[in-house]
Design a protein around this motif. Structure first.
Motif, PDB file in Angstrom:
ATOM      1  N   ILE A   1     -29.495  34.077  -3.652  1.00  0.00           N
ATOM      2  CA  ILE A   1     -28.706  35.548  -3.473  1.00  0.00           C
ATOM      3  C   ILE A   1     -28.195  36.021  -4.904  1.00  0.00           C
ATOM      4  N   ALA A   2     -27.722  35.038  -5.859  1.00  0.00           N
ATOM      5  CA  ALA A   2     -27.215  35.423  -6.972  1.00  0.00           C
ATOM      6  C   ALA A   2     -28.407  36.125  -7.824  1.00  0.00           C
ATOM      7  N   TYR A   3     -29.431  35.652  -7.673  1.00  0.00           N
ATOM      8  CA  TYR A   3     -30.592  36.423  -8.161  1.00  0.00           C
ATOM      9  C   TYR A   3     -30.956  37.694  -7.711  1.00  0.00           C
ATOM     10  N   LEU A   4     -30.913  37.728  -6.289  1.00  0.00           N
ATOM     11  CA  LEU A   4     -30.896  38.985  -5.834  1.00  0.00           C
ATOM     12  C   LEU A   4     -29.692  40.269  -6.326  1.00  0.00           C
ATOM     13  N   PHE A   5     -28.497  39.779  -6.206  1.00  0.00           N
ATOM     14  CA  PHE A   5     -27.396  40.372  -6.758  1.00  0.00           C
ATOM     15  C   PHE A   5     -27.324  40.836  -8.196  1.00  0.00           C
ATOM     16  N   LYS A   6     -28.358  40.473  -9.090  1.00  0.00           N
ATOM     17  CA  LYS A   6     -28.132  40.197 -10.549  1.00  0.00           C
ATOM     18  C   LYS A   6     -27.819  41.765 -10.995  1.00  0.00           C
ATOM     19  N   ASN A   7     -28.738  42.609 -10.346  1.00  0.00           N
ATOM     20  CA  ASN A   7     -29.010  44.044 -11.045  1.00  0.00           C
ATOM     21  C   ASN A   7     -28.139  45.161 -10.418  1.00  0.00           C
ATOM     22  N   ILE A   8     -27.022  44.596  -9.478  1.00  0.00           N
ATOM     23  CA  ILE A   8     -26.221  45.460  -8.996  1.00  0.00           C
ATOM     24  C   ILE A   8     -25.177  46.145 -10.375  1.00  0.00           C
ATOM     25  N   GLU A   9     -25.451  47.510 -10.126  1.00  0.00           N
ATOM     26  CA  GLU A   9     -24.618  48.268 -11.124  1.00  0.00           C
ATOM     27  C   GLU A   9     -23.058  48.202 -10.718  1.00  0.00           C
ATOM     28  N   GLN A  10     -22.383  48.093 -11.715  1.00  0.00           N
ATOM     29  CA  GLN A  10     -20.940  48.332 -11.310  1.00  0.00           C
ATOM     30  C   GLN A  10     -20.115  49.486 -11.495  1.00  0.00           C
TER      31      GLN A  10
END
Ligand SMILES: C[S@@+](CC[C@H](N)C(=O)[O-])C[C@H]1O[C@@H](n2cnc3c(N)ncnc32)[C@H](O)[C@@H]1O
Length: 295
Positions: free
Chosen positions: A286-295
């Motif tokens: 899940i951390a791999y999937l979340f990595k490219n979330i723009e803040q």
């Protein structure tokens, strides 16, 4: 400031662990969950979590009162979709089944809140018919990931998301002995006889107990473990061959197989810990999937 997250079917809040691991700052984290021991585990680790309760009771006007949601996540119940109970008529109802139909709550809430990002997870053993229904309603094709890329557990899952993804990292080749405790308590060992199948076998031994086939499997420490499940107690725990004896995997080993920090689920019974972890996410996936979330 960070993002606002709504996590449906939050379990022990693997979503928060993964956001933290991916370095994504969170402002508000709203969770919908019904199991008291799961919520207890979440609140122990993330006391600021805002628990909203049963998803079916979350009315549209209550949801609209939440801060604007940037990320909607959830692993809706797989009970009626998974192949391990596929031959059982009562469980074999797919998305029409009593528990798996909760997926449609995810769709209701996604359509209502229109979050920038979403992630839905479920088992890869579902039928194509059910997979296609989910894909049509979410409008993206699922990505298949086996947790064994990151851990010593085989766990094939589908992930539907609109978060841009990098290439999957190479499989780390982790096996059970890499995550086994060296001094497992005597209470985890079986006194029952077993049949030794050979060091070249994933199921290195077969425990002589009155149980179904899966319950008798004892895994080879030089290989990976089968998929952890929420069904525990009795003889359902996953087993490993340790110094010529057979034993249950400890709750800490269950945590390590899900790449959850040691002791995260401490505070409830061993059976409940294994059950939450069997139901839960592999955090590194899940951390791999979340990595490219723009803040
Ligand atoms: C597959 S698990 C998800 C686990 C989670 N992803 C994690 O990391 O721990 C599905 C969860 O849905 C929860 N659930 C079942 N019915 C629910 C309902 N009506 N409202 C909210 N949660 C529910 C179950 O208790 C279970 O924890």
């Amino acid at each position: 400031m960070g993002i606002n997250v709504l996590s449906l079917f939050d379990g022990m809040s693997g979503g928060q662990l993964a956001l933290e691991r991916a370095g994504i700052a969170v402002d508000k984290y709203y969770a919908s969950e019904i199991k008291p021991h799961s919520m207890q585990t979440t609140q122990k680790n993330y006391p600021d979590t805002i628990q909203l309760g049963d998803v079916t009771l979350l009315k549209d006007n209550r949801l609209k009162e939440l801060k604007s949601i940037d990320l909607l996540i959830g692993g809706s119940p797989c009970t009626n979709l998974t192949i391990t109970v596929c031959n059982n008529y009562d469980h074999n109802q797919g998305l029409k089944g009593e528990e798996s139909k909760l997926f449609f709550e995810y769709i209701r809430i996604k359509n209502l809140l229109n979050p920038k990002y979403f992630l839905l997870e479920n088992v890869a053993s579902m039928t194509d018919e059910n997979k296609n229904i989910i894909t049509d309603l979410l409008g993206v094709e699922p990505v298949f990931i086996d947790s064994n890329v990151f851990s010593a557990q085989d766990r094939g899952r589908y992930y539907w998301t609109n978060i841009p993804l990098d290439l999957l990292p190479e499989n780390k080749g982790i096996v059970l002995k890499d995550i086994m405790e060296t001094d497992a308590d005597e209470k985890y060992y079986y006194k029952k006889g077993f049949k030794f199948n050979g060091w070249d076998k994933k199921v290195i031994a077969t425990l002589e107990i009155n149980s179904h086939d899966i319950g008798k499997r004892v895994y080879n420490p030089n290989m990976r473990c089968g998929t952890l499940t929420a069904i525990n107690g009795g003889y359902h725990e996953k087993k490993v061959y340790d110094n010529e004896r057979c034993r249950k995997l400890t709750p800490i080993e269950y945590e390590r197989l899900q790449t959850v920090p040691d002791g995260y689920t401490e505070g409830v019974s061993d059976t409940k810990r294994r059950s939450m972890l069997g139901d839960g996410w592999t955090i590194d996936v899940i951390a791999y999937l979340f990595k490219n979330i723009e803040q």
